[in-house]
Design a protein around this motif. Structure first.
Motif, PDB file in Angstrom:
ATOM      1  N   HIS A 131      36.150  16.637  54.551  1.00 58.59           N
ATOM      2  CA  HIS A 131      36.906  17.116  53.388  1.00 58.59           C
ATOM      3  C   HIS A 131      37.710  18.359  53.738  1.00 58.59           C
ATOM      4  O   HIS A 131      38.911  18.455  53.435  1.00 58.59           O
ATOM      5  N   ASN A 134      37.817  17.278  41.318  1.00 58.11           N
ATOM      6  CA  ASN A 134      37.457  18.523  41.992  1.00 58.11           C
ATOM      7  C   ASN A 134      36.001  18.908  41.735  1.00 58.11           C
ATOM      8  O   ASN A 134      35.335  19.479  42.611  1.00 58.11           O
ATOM      9  N   GLU A 135      35.487  18.589  40.567  1.00 59.01           N
ATOM     10  CA  GLU A 135      34.066  18.834  40.288  1.00 59.01           C
ATOM     11  C   GLU A 135      33.180  17.989  41.204  1.00 59.01           C
ATOM     12  O   GLU A 135      32.189  18.478  41.745  1.00 59.01           O
ATOM     13  N   TYR A 180      34.050  16.687  44.134  1.00 56.80           N
ATOM     14  CA  TYR A 180      34.185  17.191  45.505  1.00 56.80           C
ATOM     15  C   TYR A 180      33.245  18.367  45.746  1.00 56.80           C
ATOM     16  O   TYR A 180      32.558  18.444  46.776  1.00 56.80           O
ATOM     17  N   ALA A 181      33.211  19.297  44.810  1.00 55.69           N
ATOM     18  CA  ALA A 181      32.376  20.492  44.965  1.00 55.69           C
ATOM     19  C   ALA A 181      30.895  20.126  45.076  1.00 55.69           C
ATOM     20  O   ALA A 181      30.155  20.716  45.875  1.00 55.69           O
ATOM     21  N   TRP A 194      41.808  18.503  53.551  1.00 56.34           N
ATOM     22  CA  TRP A 194      42.409  19.377  52.548  1.00 56.34           C
ATOM     23  C   TRP A 194      43.268  20.480  53.179  1.00 56.34           C
ATOM     24  O   TRP A 194      44.275  20.871  52.613  1.00 56.34           O
TER      25      TRP A 194
END
Length: 368
Positions: A334, A317-318, A320-321, A338
């Protein structure tokens, strides 16, 4: 009308019909030109299921066009190395390839969404998103920048977590591990202190045997047994959290694809969908037997611990951000995946999960 007149007129009618057929044939031939393409695979022939998806697709195309559209399939390395398959299509060296989109992660991380991303969609969700959620259109919008258009052409389902020389019980155990792992999963491993390596399928075993790498992931029991990883790395982990439903793609040079007659494009689309389904069915048939064989040869199955899975989820998740903030194409796809992932798991936990869980309990209790 006497009998002789009837026979004479009937014979003339037969000749006229034959002449009409002969006259029609050239027109039909003009409408259906002979087209020959070369397709380079990213996979060796020995991996018959994953390599075979391209042959399945080509055979369907050939059959649907009465042999007029012929796609010749070449194994990885016969024309270009496996990891350069899309580059050959982009440059026009060949008209098509069969590959994994995430192999080209180094060009742009957006490529990863075409195959699989950590904690992403399973196989059925992948197909739903590609075919009905606009996923294929989004990916082709992105691929167009590389002069490529593509169609899903095979899926492995949820993959195994790979082969390790040592046990992986905690996040600290991943530090310094040199692992063959493709795409986005490698980036997450790197965030946790691992050292990702991208190596084509046919080159993995020698690297693992020589100690150049400490671990590898590939697909699942059937392919992994063929590649012999169990001989040098005894611990077989699950699940492959980076590939919940890895999709293969047939990629086509945009100019070559656009030049096809419309019926050939339809045949290509139908053939890719057929190969997509066929590959998954083949793996589902072969993997159970292969897993039992691996176990009989000393393979030690291990689940990733909750600590490892939770740590990988947070690290993913880090990443992805970070990419969302810097790459608009990545964020666009994305966001689409999602949004569907959230809804799809809401449904599947009611249907597939409950049914499968009950049946798995019956299997464990020896009632199946």
């Amino acid at each position: 009308m006497d009998r002789r007149t009837f026979i004479r007129k009937g014979a003339l009618g037969t000749v006229a019909a034959a002449a009409g057929t002969a006259l029609a044939a050239p027109a039909i031939a003009q409408e259906s030109p002979t087209v020959t393409w070369r397709l380079t695979s990213s996979f060796p022939k020995s991996l018959d299921t994953i390599y075979g998806a391209a042959e399945t697709m080509a055979n369907y195309v050939r059959g649907m066009t009465d042999g007029k559209f012929n796609i010749q399939v070449f194994a990885g390395g016969e024309i270009v190395p496996g990891l350069q398959a899309m580059d050959a299509v982009s440059s026009g060296t060949v008209e098509a390839c069969h590959t994994c989109s995430y192999y080209y992660w180094g060009k742009d991380p957006t490529f990863a969404f075409g195959t699989a991303v950590p904690f992403g969609l399973n196989m059925r969700m992948q197909n739903a998103w590609f075919y009905y959620g606009g996923g294929n259109d989004l990916m082709n919008e992105f691929y167009a920048g590389y002069k490529v258009t593509a169609l899903p052409c095979g899926n492995t389902g949820a993959q195994m977590g790979g082969w390790f020389r040592k046990e992986i019980n905690t996040l600290d155990d991943l530090k310094g591990v040199k692992m063959r792992i493709g795409g986005f999963g490698g980036k997450v491993l790197e965030r946790l202190g691992g050292v990702p390596q991208q190596i084509a399928g046919g080159d993995i075993y020698p690297a693992l045997e020589k100690g150049t790498i400490d671990a590898t992931e590939w697909v699942g029991p059937y392919d992994d047994e063929k590649l012999g990883f169990y001989k040098v790395a005894p611990y077989y982990y699950y699940p492959g959290w980076w590939e919940g439903g890895a999709c293969l793609h047939a990629m086509f040079n945009v100019d070559a694809y656009n030049a096809l007659p419309e019926p050939y494009k339809v045949a290509l689309t139908a053939a890719c969908q057929a190969a997509n389904q066929d590959a998954m069915a083949s793996y589902d048939w072969k993997n159970p037997t292969a897993l039992q064989s691996l176990m009989a040869n000393g393979t030690q199955l291990r689940p990733f611990s909750q600590e490892v899975l939770d740590g990988c989820f947070a690290a993913a998740n880090e990443v992805y951000a970070e990419f969302d903030a810097s790459n608009p194409a990545f964020k666009k796809i994305h966001d689409s995946q999602w949004a569907f992932r959230k809804e799809a798991y809401l449904w599947m936990q009611l249907s597939e999960y409950n049914y499968d869980t009950y049946m798995m309990i019956q299997q464990r209790n020896g009632k199946l």
